[in-house]
Design a protein around this motif. Structure first.
Motif, PDB file in Angstrom:
ATOM      1  N   TYR A 273       0.825  -1.215   0.000  1.00 52.95           N
ATOM      2  CA  TYR A 273       0.000   0.000   0.000  1.00 52.95           C
ATOM      3  C   TYR A 273       0.858   1.265   0.000  1.00 52.95           C
ATOM      4  O   TYR A 273       0.531   2.250  -0.664  1.00 52.95           O
ATOM      5  N   ASP A 275       3.644   1.882  -1.399  1.00 51.11           N
ATOM      6  CA  ASP A 275       4.315   2.179  -2.674  1.00 51.11           C
ATOM      7  C   ASP A 275       3.353   2.312  -3.856  1.00 51.11           C
ATOM      8  O   ASP A 275       3.787   2.535  -4.988  1.00 51.11           O
ATOM      9  N   ARG A 276       2.086   2.169  -3.623  1.00 51.05           N
ATOM     10  CA  ARG A 276       1.143   2.085  -4.743  1.00 51.05           C
ATOM     11  C   ARG A 276       1.107   3.358  -5.595  1.00 51.05           C
ATOM     12  O   ARG A 276       1.033   3.285  -6.820  1.00 51.05           O
ATOM     13  N   LYS A 277       1.138   4.509  -4.972  1.00 50.23           N
ATOM     14  CA  LYS A 277       1.089   5.749  -5.750  1.00 50.23           C
ATOM     15  C   LYS A 277       2.316   5.882  -6.635  1.00 50.23           C
ATOM     16  O   LYS A 277       2.218   6.268  -7.809  1.00 50.23           O
ATOM     17  N   LYS A 278       3.489   5.549  -6.085  1.00 51.64           N
ATOM     18  CA  LYS A 278       4.719   5.657  -6.874  1.00 51.64           C
ATOM     19  C   LYS A 278       4.742   4.643  -8.008  1.00 51.64           C
ATOM     20  O   LYS A 278       5.152   4.968  -9.137  1.00 51.64           O
ATOM     21  N   ALA A 280       2.096   3.265  -9.450  1.00 50.34           N
ATOM     22  CA  ALA A 280       1.075   3.662 -10.432  1.00 50.34           C
ATOM     23  C   ALA A 280       1.621   4.734 -11.367  1.00 50.34           C
ATOM     24  O   ALA A 280       1.370   4.705 -12.580  1.00 50.34           O
ATOM     25  N   ALA A 281       2.380   5.661 -10.804  1.00 43.48           N
ATOM     26  CA  ALA A 281       2.996   6.706 -11.633  1.00 43.48           C
ATOM     27  C   ALA A 281       4.038   6.124 -12.580  1.00 43.48           C
ATOM     28  O   ALA A 281       4.193   6.582 -13.724  1.00 43.48           O
TER      29      ALA A 281
END
Length: 419
Positions: A273, A275-278, A280-281
């Protein structure tokens, strides 16, 4: 009709009810009394039409048939249980239309039960709802019987003719629990959605199966071909065993495309959870790349940054790469409708909401019945407004940006789309 429903007429009814101490709704309320009066008046009109003369008219003397009193009948209505006096004739030939013999419910009640069932309420939930809200006694068995009336409709829907060409087909599955041979097993309800040349999405059929494979999919796609579907430009699917081979057998020119949204979501399951934003980018440069070489460079960068910690993430993309790269050859307008439409996911989300209320289904037919009723309700909405439905077409949902995409489909697939 206008006078009966005028504000003055309504005010008089309300005033009379208030003076008599009668409520608006509920048992014995104004609405129930009006329902009784209207039904009985309609029955008397039907009887007069049947006999050929009004009550008390001398023209009826010597006619050979006449009125013969009445009998009480309690009906389940949207205003609650209503007891009406049904007229009889001496020859017992009178067949009322508004309250047919053998029926104890008005048609609106059946429509309401089907609507509640399509929204995921169980037969016992519907029974309790009718009792609490309308004071009507309807057994779960009767509710089930009412919903069974769509069986012929489902058969016709599953076998109806379809368009000759669909620019996009989406194929996916959702899981349902079904009792089979005395045991509850997980089965997959496979849905095929076609996006037609007008951008309208419709479910073309439901196929329930506990195991996938080339033979199963060849049967499904051959059924669609026999119903008139001779060509599909792009078929979007996700990891269904034997499906790509079956697609290429039935429609040899079709492009098999992994659903990009599914691919992103399935690969993200391996990411923590935090690292998900990084991540996804980092994925975005892959599926927005202009060329395959640019996408491969972005994949290499993803491998360098996250391959050690999340090998499952990389494996998901590498395993699906051959079915992903056709996406990169399309113009951005086509990519946009394939990616952002995500028709299957939207439909599945709504269908899961109505199936999750069931622990399991007693049979395959019961599962298909609920799914069909849910689809019928969902497809009643239309993104392009409330205009008339073209003859022979089921209303579906539209696709944003379709006109721009269709221009590029005509360039990318010349001579394969109807003019």
């Amino acid at each position: 009709m206008a006078g009966a429903l005028s504000p003055a007429a309504i005010d008089r009814l309300l005033a009379d009810a208030e003076a008599a101490g009668v409520g608006i709704d509920g048992q014995g309320g104004l609405l129930q009394q009006m329902m009784k009066a209207v039904l009985e008046r309609a029955l008397q009109t039907e009887m007069a039409d049947h006999l050929g003369y009004e009550a008390g008219d001398p023209a009826g003397r010597g006619s050979g048939n006449s009125r013969n009193g009445s009998y009480p009948k309690t009906l389940t209505t949207v205003a609650g249980p209503v007891t009406v006096d049904v007229p009889r004739d001496r020859r017992a030939e009178f067949e009322p239309m508004i309250v047919p013999k053998g029926r104890r419910r008005l048609a609106q009640v059946d429509d309401m039960i089907l609507s509640l069932y399509a929204r995921g309420m169980t037969t016992r939930d519907i029974t309790a709802h009718l009792k609490e809200v309308y004071g009507s006694e309807v057994s779960p068995a009767l509710v089930s019987k009412i919903t069974d009336v769509v069986a012929d409709e489902i058969t016709a829907w599953q076998n109806r003719p379809v368009d000759e060409v669909y620019p996009i087909l989406y194929i996916d599955a959702l899981s349902v629990k079904v009792r089979d041979g005395g045991m509850v097993t997980n089965k997959s309800a496979h849905l095929v959605i076609g996006v037609d040349v007008d951008g309208i999405k419709n479910v073309l059929g439901i196929w329930l199966q506990d195991a996938e494979g080339s033979k199963f999919w060849l049967n499904v796609l051959t059924q669609l071909k026999n119903r008139g579907l001779r060509d599909a430009l792009i078929v979007c699917c996700d990891g269904l065993t034997g499906l790509p081979e079956a697609i290429n057998t039935v429609w040899d020119k079709a492009l098999v495309q992994t659903c990009v949204t599914h691919l992103i979501r399935s690969s993200m399951k391996y990411v923590s959870y935090t690292d998900r934003k990084k991540v996804a980018a980092a994925l975005k440069p892959i599926y927005t790349a202009s060329t395959e070489s640019e996408a491969l460079s972005a994949l290499d960068e993803l491998r360098s940054d996250y391959g050690k910690n999340y090998p499952g993430l990389l494996a998901s993309w590498e395993r699906a790469w051959e079915e992903f790269i056709p996406f990169l050859a399309f113009d951005r307008e086509i990519r946009r409708v394939i990616y952002t439409t995500n028709a299957i996911e939207s439909l599945n989300y709504q269908l899961r909401k109505i199936t999750k209320t069931r622990g399991h289904f007693p049979s395959d037919d019961a599962a298909i019945k609920l799914l069909y009723l849910g689809i019928r309700r969902i497809e009643g909405r239309h993104i392009d407004g409330d205009g008339p439905i073209p003859q022979g077409r089921v209303r579906g949902t539209g696709t944003l940006g379709w006109k721009r995409a269709m221009n590029h489909f005509m360039l990318a697939f010349p001579d394969r789309l109807p003019l």
